[in-house]
Design a protein around this motif. Sequence first.
Motif, PDB file in Angstrom:
ATOM      1  N   SER A  74       0.851  -1.177   0.000  1.00 50.93           N
ATOM      2  CA  SER A  74       0.000   0.000   0.000  1.00 50.93           C
ATOM      3  C   SER A  74       0.893   1.234   0.000  1.00 50.93           C
ATOM      4  CB  SER A  74      -0.923  -0.012   1.217  1.00 50.93           C
ATOM      5  OG  SER A  74      -1.859   1.039   1.147  1.00 50.93           O
ATOM      6  N   GLU A  78      -3.552   5.833   2.060  1.00 53.78           N
ATOM      7  CA  GLU A  78      -4.193   4.535   2.279  1.00 53.78           C
ATOM      8  C   GLU A  78      -3.339   3.644   3.183  1.00 53.78           C
ATOM      9  OE1 GLU A  78      -6.582   1.452  -0.405  1.00 53.78           O
ATOM     10  OE2 GLU A  78      -4.445   1.511  -0.913  1.00 53.78           O
ATOM     11  N   GLU A 114      -9.938  -4.260  -4.703  1.00 52.63           N
ATOM     12  CA  GLU A 114      -9.352  -2.912  -4.719  1.00 52.63           C
ATOM     13  C   GLU A 114      -7.951  -2.912  -4.118  1.00 52.63           C
ATOM     14  OE1 GLU A 114     -11.789   0.276  -3.192  1.00 52.63           O
ATOM     15  OE2 GLU A 114     -13.609  -0.710  -3.951  1.00 52.63           O
ATOM     16  N   GLU A 118      -4.571  -2.079  -6.204  1.00 54.62           N
ATOM     17  CA  GLU A 118      -3.690  -0.970  -5.806  1.00 54.62           C
ATOM     18  C   GLU A 118      -2.282  -1.475  -5.506  1.00 54.62           C
ATOM     19  OE1 GLU A 118      -4.263   2.259  -6.049  1.00 54.62           O
ATOM     20  OE2 GLU A 118      -6.266   1.794  -6.812  1.00 54.62           O
ATOM     21  N   CYS A 121      -0.571  -2.065  -8.772  1.00 52.69           N
ATOM     22  CA  CYS A 121      -0.173  -0.796  -9.397  1.00 52.69           C
ATOM     23  C   CYS A 121       1.035  -0.178  -8.706  1.00 52.69           C
ATOM     24  CB  CYS A 121      -1.350   0.169  -9.419  1.00 52.69           C
ATOM     25  SG  CYS A 121      -2.648  -0.336 -10.588  1.00 52.69           S
ATOM     26  N   ARG A 134      -9.164   0.283 -12.435  1.00 49.78           N
ATOM     27  CA  ARG A 134      -9.283   0.079 -10.987  1.00 49.78           C
ATOM     28  C   ARG A 134     -10.742  -0.192 -10.612  1.00 49.78           C
ATOM     29  NH1 ARG A 134      -4.651   3.176 -11.407  1.00 49.78           N
ATOM     30  NH2 ARG A 134      -3.086   2.781  -9.814  1.00 49.78           N
TER      31      ARG A 134
END
Length: 137
Positions: A74, A78, A114, A118, A121, A134
């Motif tokens: 992460s 976030e 999700e 993330e 990515c 996304r």
Amino acid sequence: MTAPGDVDDEVLAALRAIVRTLPETTEEPAWVGVRWKVRNRTFGHVLTIDGGRPASHARAAGTDGPATVLTFRSEGEELEVLRRSGPPYFFGGWGRDVVGIVLDGSTAWDEIAELLTESYCAMAPKKLAEAVVRPGG
């Protein structure tokens, strides 16, 4: 009782369905459990804690198990929110950006999609990350 690291087939199927949507991923057995990579960079790792093993994950998750956990990467705000959220989330304690979640009957799989997207990515080359749609937007 399962051996430490063994993961339920239904959990693996749900995670594989998410990862399958991401470009150029690979799945492989990890030192324990299963991990997913993009260009040799791990973005997801699932395993089962049982009998306090593996010890590193049991300590981080605060359980001797049995419990299935997913660790992922992460970033930014976030990361800070997840690190402070408390159960079912936990800070991995290895790597500054590793967060985990305990997967159970109340797991929100859209949220897992999700989080894994993330994480992907964050670890993928920019060109691959830009090609990802996304979840939720």
